[in-house]
Design an enzyme around this catalytic site. Structure first.
Site, PDB file in Angstrom:
ATOM      1  N   SER A 182      -1.063   2.697   8.454  1.00 11.12           N
ATOM      2  CA  SER A 182      -1.744   2.412   9.724  1.00 11.12           C
ATOM      3  C   SER A 182      -0.817   2.075  10.883  1.00 11.12           C
ATOM      4  O   SER A 182      -1.281   1.989  12.024  1.00 11.12           O
ATOM      5  CB  SER A 182      -2.757   1.286   9.543  1.00 11.12           C
ATOM      6  N   LYS A 221      -1.062   4.439  13.748  1.00 16.15           N
ATOM      7  CA  LYS A 221      -2.157   4.391  14.728  1.00 16.15           C
ATOM      8  C   LYS A 221      -1.694   3.951  16.115  1.00 16.15           C
ATOM      9  O   LYS A 221      -2.310   4.292  17.119  1.00 16.15           O
ATOM     10  CB  LYS A 221      -3.267   3.471  14.198  1.00 16.15           C
ATOM     11  N   TYR A 266      -6.169  -6.302  11.777  1.00 18.54           N
ATOM     12  CA  TYR A 266      -7.549  -6.307  11.255  1.00 18.54           C
ATOM     13  C   TYR A 266      -8.199  -7.683  11.391  1.00 18.54           C
ATOM     14  O   TYR A 266      -8.049  -8.341  12.407  1.00 18.54           O
ATOM     15  CB  TYR A 266      -7.586  -5.809   9.802  1.00 18.54           C
ATOM     16  N   VAL A 291      -1.047  -0.418   5.121  1.00 17.34           N
ATOM     17  CA  VAL A 291      -1.174  -0.787   3.702  1.00 17.34           C
ATOM     18  C   VAL A 291       0.023  -0.336   2.862  1.00 17.34           C
ATOM     19  O   VAL A 291       0.099  -0.669   1.685  1.00 17.34           O
ATOM     20  CB  VAL A 291      -2.496  -0.288   3.056  1.00 17.34           C
ATOM     21  N   TYR A 297      -5.495  13.097  10.038  1.00 17.12           N
ATOM     22  CA  TYR A 297      -5.386  11.646   9.874  1.00 17.12           C
ATOM     23  C   TYR A 297      -4.597  11.294   8.598  1.00 17.12           C
ATOM     24  O   TYR A 297      -3.722  10.426   8.608  1.00 17.12           O
ATOM     25  CB  TYR A 297      -6.789  11.035   9.838  1.00 17.12           C
TER      26      TYR A 297
HETATM   27  N1  GLN Z   1      -4.393   5.679   5.288  1.00 23.79           N
HETATM   28  C1  GLN Z   1      -4.985   4.402   5.085  1.00 23.79           C
HETATM   29  C2  GLN Z   1      -6.490   4.540   5.035  1.00 23.79           C
HETATM   30  O1  GLN Z   1      -7.005   5.341   5.732  1.00 23.79           O
HETATM   31  C3  GLN Z   1      -4.555   3.497   6.193  1.00 23.79           C
HETATM   32  C4  GLN Z   1      -5.104   2.101   6.056  1.00 23.79           C
HETATM   33  C5  GLN Z   1      -4.158   1.020   6.471  1.00 23.79           C
HETATM   34  O2  GLN Z   1      -2.947   1.172   6.485  1.00 23.79           O
HETATM   35  N2  GLN Z   1      -4.723  -0.127   6.757  1.00 23.79           N
HETATM   36  O3  GLN Z   1      -7.180   3.892   4.285  1.00 23.79           O
END
Ligand code: GLN
Length: 301
Positions: free
Chosen positions: A63, A66, A237, A255, A186
């Site tokens: 993430s 993003k 988050y 993650v 994505y």
């Molecule tokens: N690729 C992961 C997902 O879509 C990204 C989530 C994350 O890093 N919080 O679940």
């Protein structure tokens, strides 16, 4: 400030946190990573980079990507803000619940639903993951940066939640492209492998109020300031309040165990350690950034 010595000290200070937490396993390929890894890099606005531990070892950015897709989208105009909000969600990163109450408009661009909208918006100009890779290679100076095919395949095979989010938003008219195509872009964007040094270098435009490493402007002052603001309020988050309390910097976690943090006007910092807390943020990563702002006094507050 002797940043090299500072990073050594931080690595010592957080030694007992390294290996704590749980490695993400809902994407099976991520579970192969050794939990005892730790790296941290600081890239200064003049281009100097310092690091400690596994700071040059590539890991899955997840993430953290993003931030970069949002920046690339905003560099082409701010139309995306009609499709995604800017409020903390207070819910987990892959939650569906708020979307029905708010007519398919995700709370912010850093939860999965919001990031899918951003990728869909960027895809109006061509493949979003390819655009992201080109940008990251240019900013980091490392042409080798690429998608980890094993992580991408694993993620694509376990994407039911993200697929559900995308189709749900499509039902409200908030997807421009077919869901399978947006999901593919994505998944590849999240599966890019980079080191802490690569990530910190690539994010310097946020510390430089919108200026890229070659001196050209990616974003205006306002857009750069706003991305930092949304990172502070939404980048970790449902732990964004705790992160602001402990670290006090705009931050974005993934993650894969990485966290990117920005000290506006000074530097970009990336820390990596795969063990996650219950909200999906690296345990040792948050601890290291907590030490970083405590020892330097470089929180934004
Ligand atoms: N690729 C992961 C997902 O879509 C990204 C989530 C994350 O890093 N919080 O679940």
């Amino acid at each position: 400030m002797d940043l090299a010595a500072l990073l050594d000290r931080i690595a010592d200070d957080v030694a007992t946190d390294i290996g704590r937490g749980v490695v993400a396993d809902y994407i099976p390929a991520l579970a192969r990573v050794e939990p005892g890894r730790f790296g941290m890099a600081v890239a200064e606005v003049d281009g100097a980079v310092h690091g400690v531990g596994d700071w040059e070892r590539p890991f899955s950015v997840q993430s953290m990507s993003k931030v970069f897709t949002l920046a690339l989208t905003l560099s082409r105009g701010d139309g995306v803000w009609a499709r995604v909000g800017r409020e903390p969600s207070g819910d987990p990163f892959n939650s569906l619940v708020q979307l029905e109450h708010e007519d398919g408009i995700p709370r912010n661009p850093f939860i999965n639903a919001g990031a899918l909208v951003v990728t869909d918006e960027l895809a109006r100009h061509g493949d979003a993951a390819d655009a992201l890779l080109a940008f990251l290679r240019q900013e980091s100076g490392r042409q080798e940066i690429t998608v980890d095919p094993e992580v991408a395949a694993s993620e694509a095979g376990h994407a039911d939640r993200n697929r559900a989010l995308a189709y749900f938003m499509a039902s409200y008219g908030n997807m421009r492209h077919p869901v399978p195509s947006v999901l593919d872009q994505y998944v590849r964007q999240c599966s890019i492998a980079m080191s802490c040094a690569d990530v910190a270098r690539s994010a310097l435009f946020l510390a430089r109020h919108g200026l890229r490493n070659d001196g050209s402007r990616l974003l205006g002052l306002s857009a750069a300031k706003r991305i930092n603001a949304v990172m502070l309020t939404c980048g970790t988050y449902d732990a964004a309040g705790e992160f602001a309390y402990r670290v006090g910097l705009p931050g974005k976690s993934g993650v894969g165990g990485g966290i990117l943090a920005i000290v506006p006007g000074r530097c970009a910092v990336c820390v990596w350690s795969p063990g996650l807390d219950a909200r999906g943020n690296s345990v040792a990563g948050v601890a290291a950034l907590d030490r970083f702002t405590t020892l330097t006094g470089w929180s934004i507050f």
